[in-house]
Design a protein around this motif. Structure first.
Motif, PDB file in Angstrom:
ATOM      1  N   ASN A   1      14.395 -42.430-104.098  1.00 59.95           N
ATOM      2  CA  ASN A   1      15.439 -41.413-104.021  1.00 59.95           C
ATOM      3  C   ASN A   1      15.000 -40.125-104.702  1.00 59.95           C
TER       4      ASN A   1
ATOM      5  N   LYS B   1      14.179 -36.439-102.827  1.00 62.33           N
ATOM      6  CA  LYS B   1      14.853 -35.221-103.258  1.00 62.33           C
ATOM      7  C   LYS B   1      13.845 -34.132-103.662  1.00 62.33           C
TER       8      LYS B   1
ATOM      9  N   ARG C   1      12.387 -32.217-100.529  1.00 60.79           N
ATOM     10  CA  ARG C   1      13.306 -31.615 -99.553  1.00 60.79           C
ATOM     11  C   ARG C   1      12.696 -30.370 -98.917  1.00 60.79           C
TER      12      ARG C   1
ATOM     13  N   VAL D   1      18.313 -37.090 -95.846  1.00 58.78           N
ATOM     14  CA  VAL D   1      17.725 -35.754 -95.780  1.00 58.78           C
ATOM     15  C   VAL D   1      17.384 -35.378 -94.343  1.00 58.78           C
TER      16      VAL D   1
ATOM     17  N   LYS E   1      17.086 -27.848-103.745  1.00 55.99           N
ATOM     18  CA  LYS E   1      17.155 -29.187-104.321  1.00 55.99           C
ATOM     19  C   LYS E   1      18.594 -29.656-104.494  1.00 55.99           C
TER      20      LYS E   1
END
Length: 459
Positions: free
Chosen positions: A313, A317, A320, A446, A459
Motif C-alpha cells: 500500500n 502510494k 502515484r 490507483v 500523493k
C-alpha cells in the motif's frame, strides 16, 4: 520502455524496500515450508507406524447388548462364519478363541504358589485358539515361546497344547510329551501333545486378571481339540471372540462393512472394535508437534501477509506520480499491473528459493527438538502407569484399565524431513497468492483513476 526491464530497474532503484519485502517473503516462505515439511514428515512416520503395527479389529461381545431380552448368556458365533470373514482381502491374518474349564488327569499337578484355583481340584482354564501367535501377549512380546512352535490354523483339528514353563516343570513335561485332560463335565477325556512351552513373566502370586488363577496354569490349545473335549464335537464349532490383523489401518471401514455383509445377524450381540491403541500411543507426539507447527505456520503467514499488504500500500502510494506519467504517455494499465505482478513474482521466487536451501535443515533440527520433548513426556506418562495390587480391580484407587500402556509401542521420537517438488509448489503458490493479493488491492485503487486525477491529486 519494456515493462520487464522497467520492473528490474524499479526493484534496483528501491533496494531498501525490495530487501524489506524480500525479508518478509522469506519469513513467510520459510514458515509455510517448515509447516508443510513437518506435516509431510509426521504423516510418513505415522503411516510407517501403522504398517509396522498393523491394524487389528476385534470381534467381541457387545457389553451394551449383554442382557438384552432377559438373556445373560455370552453370544457365540460359528467358526465357519469367522473363517469367511478372515478370507476377506483386507485381512492379513486372523484368529479366534473359546475357553472352558479343563482338569488335569492322572499324576499331573497344577503349578503351585498361586491363589487357590476356583476351578476345583486339578482344574484350570483351557483357551482354544486358531493362531496363538496373534494372542496380544505374544504379539507384544510379553509372553515368550521358549520351545516348540505356535499353534496355527493347520493344527485346528489336532490335539496340541501350549503350556507355561511352571506347569511344565511341575510335571516334567517337554515338547512332544503328552498330557491327559478332562472336560468341564469331568467325564470326557482326551490326550494332548505338548506343542510348545512359553513363559509368562507374572509371578505365581499375581492372579491372572481375567480368570483369577495362577498364570502358570493357563493352557492354550487348538480350538478343535478343546471344543471336542468340552462336548462340542457333535455340532458346528462356535467361538466367543476373534481378532483380525488387517493389511493396512486405512481399510478398517471397508473391512467392517464387508464383515457385516457376510455375517449378517450372526453378529448380533457382538461388536467389531478397532484396536489401534498401539498406533495412537506411538503417534501421539507426532500429532502434537504437527498441531503446533500448523498453528505457528498460520500465525506467521497471516502476520506476514498483513505486513506485505502495508508495504504494498505504501509502495503504490509513493508511485502515484510514476503511474500517472506512464498512463499519460499512453502506457496501458494492464502493462502497469503486469509490472507490479512481475516485481512481486521476482521477489517471491527468490524468497522461495532461499527458503528451500535452509528450511529443511532448520526444520529437521526444530522437529527433532520438539518431537523429542513430546516423546519424553509421553514416555514418562507411560512409565508412571502402575497396575493395581494383586486381588484388586483398581477401581478404588481410581485406576483406569483403558489407560494401560501397550507394551513395545514406544512413542516415536524422530522424523525425517525431506523436500520434494510438491512442497515447493505449495509454498510457491501460497507466497504468490499472498503477494499478488496484497499488491492488487492498493494498485487497483490507483489504476482505476484517470492520469489527470492521479497527477493533480499528487500523493
Amino acid at each position: 520502455m519494456n515493462f520487464v526491464k522497467r520492473a528490474g530497474l524499479s526493484l534496483w532503484a528501491r533496494r531498501g524496500r525490495t530487501l524489506l519485502t524480500l525479508a518478509t517473503f522469506l519469513v513467510i516462505s520459510a514458515m509455510v515450508l517448515a509447516g508443510v515439511l513437518i506435516n509431510d514428515a509426521t504423516a510418513r512416520a505415522e503411516q510407517q507406524a501403522r504398517r509396522s503395527v498393523g491394524a487389528e479389529v476385534n470381534l467381541d461381545m457387545d457389553l451394551g447388548q449383554l442382557g438384552g431380552g432377559g438373556s445373560l448368556q455370552a453370544p457365540r458365533i460359528d467358526a465357519a462364519t469367522v473363517d469367511r470373514i478372515g478370507a476377506l482381502p483386507q485381512v492379513q491374518r486372523y484368529t479366534y478363541s473359546m475357553w472352558d474349564r479343563v482338569i488335569l488327569q492322572g499324576d499331573a499337578e497344577l503349578a503351585g504358589g498361586g491363589p487357590e484355583s476356583a476351578m476345583g481340584p486339578g482344574g484350570t482354564v483351557g483357551t482354544g485358539v486358531l493362531d496363538s501367535s496373534l494372542l496380544p501377549d505374544f504379539r507384544s512380546g510379553n509372553f515368550t515361546l521358549l520351545s516348540g512352535r505356535h499353534l496355527t490354523a493347520a493344527d485346528k483339528d489336532e490335539k496340541r497344547l501350549l503350556i507355561e514353563e511352571r506347569l511344565a516343570k511341575q510335571n516334567g513335561l517337554e515338547v512332544g510329551d503328552t498330557i491327559t485332560l478332562a472336560g468341564n463335565d469331568e467325564k470326557t477325556t482326551s490326550e494332548f501333545t505338548v506343542g510348545g512351552i512359553y513363559r509368562d513373566p507374572r509371578p505365581s502370586t499375581e492372579p491372572e486378571p481375567e480368570y483369577d488363577i495362577n498364570p502358570g496354569n493357563m493352557v492354550y490349545g487348538t480350538v478343535g481339540g478343546l471344543s471336542a473335549l468340552g462336548g462340542g464335537g457333535s455340532g458346528p464349532l462356535q467361538v466367543g471372540k476373534a481378532a483380525f490383523l488387517l493389511e493396512d489401518a486405512d481399510v478398517q471401514g471397508a473391512f467392517k462393512d464387508e464383515a457385516r455383509r457376510i455375517a449378517g445377524s450372526a453378529l448380533d450381540g457382538f461388536e467389531l472394535a478397532a484396536n489401534d491403541k498401539a498406533v495412537q500411543q506411538m503417534t501421539g507426539p507426532l500429532k502434537s508437534i504437527r498441531s503446533t507447527a500448523t498453528v505457528a505456520m498460520w500465525l506467521i503467514a497471516l502476520a506476514g501477509a498483513a505486513v506485505l499488504a502495508l508495504l504494498a500500500n505504501l509502495a503504490v502510494k509513493q508511485r502515484r506520480t510514476e503511474y500517472g506519467v506512464l498512463l499519460a504517455m499512453g502506457e496501458k494499465k494492464s502493462r502497469l499491473v503486469g509490472q507490479q505482478a512481475l516485481e512481486i513474482v521476482a521477489v517471491a521466487a527468490l524468497a522461495v528459493a532461499l527458503s528451500a536451501l535452509f528450511a529443511p535443515s532448520l526444520t529437521q533440527s526444530a522437529g527433532r527438538a520438539l518431537l523429542g520433548r513430546e516423546a519424553t513426556a509421553a514416555q514418562e506418562k507411560i512409565n508412571s502407569w502402575e497396575p493395581p495390587p494383586p486381588g484388586s480391580t483398581g477401581l478404588d484407587q481410581g485406576i483406569d484399565w483403558n489407560d494401560k500402556p501397550v507394551e513395545n509401542a514406544d512413542p516415536i521420537d524422530t522424523i525425517t524431513v525431506a523436500l520434494d517438488t510438491g512442497d515447493l509448489t505449495t509454498v510457491s503458490g501460497a507466497g504468490l497468492a499472498v503477494g499478488l493479493l496484497a499488491t492488487a488491492v492498493p494498485a487497483a485503487s490507483v489504476l482505476r483513476l484517470s492520469p489527470r486525477t492521479i497527477l493533480t491529486k499528487g500523493k
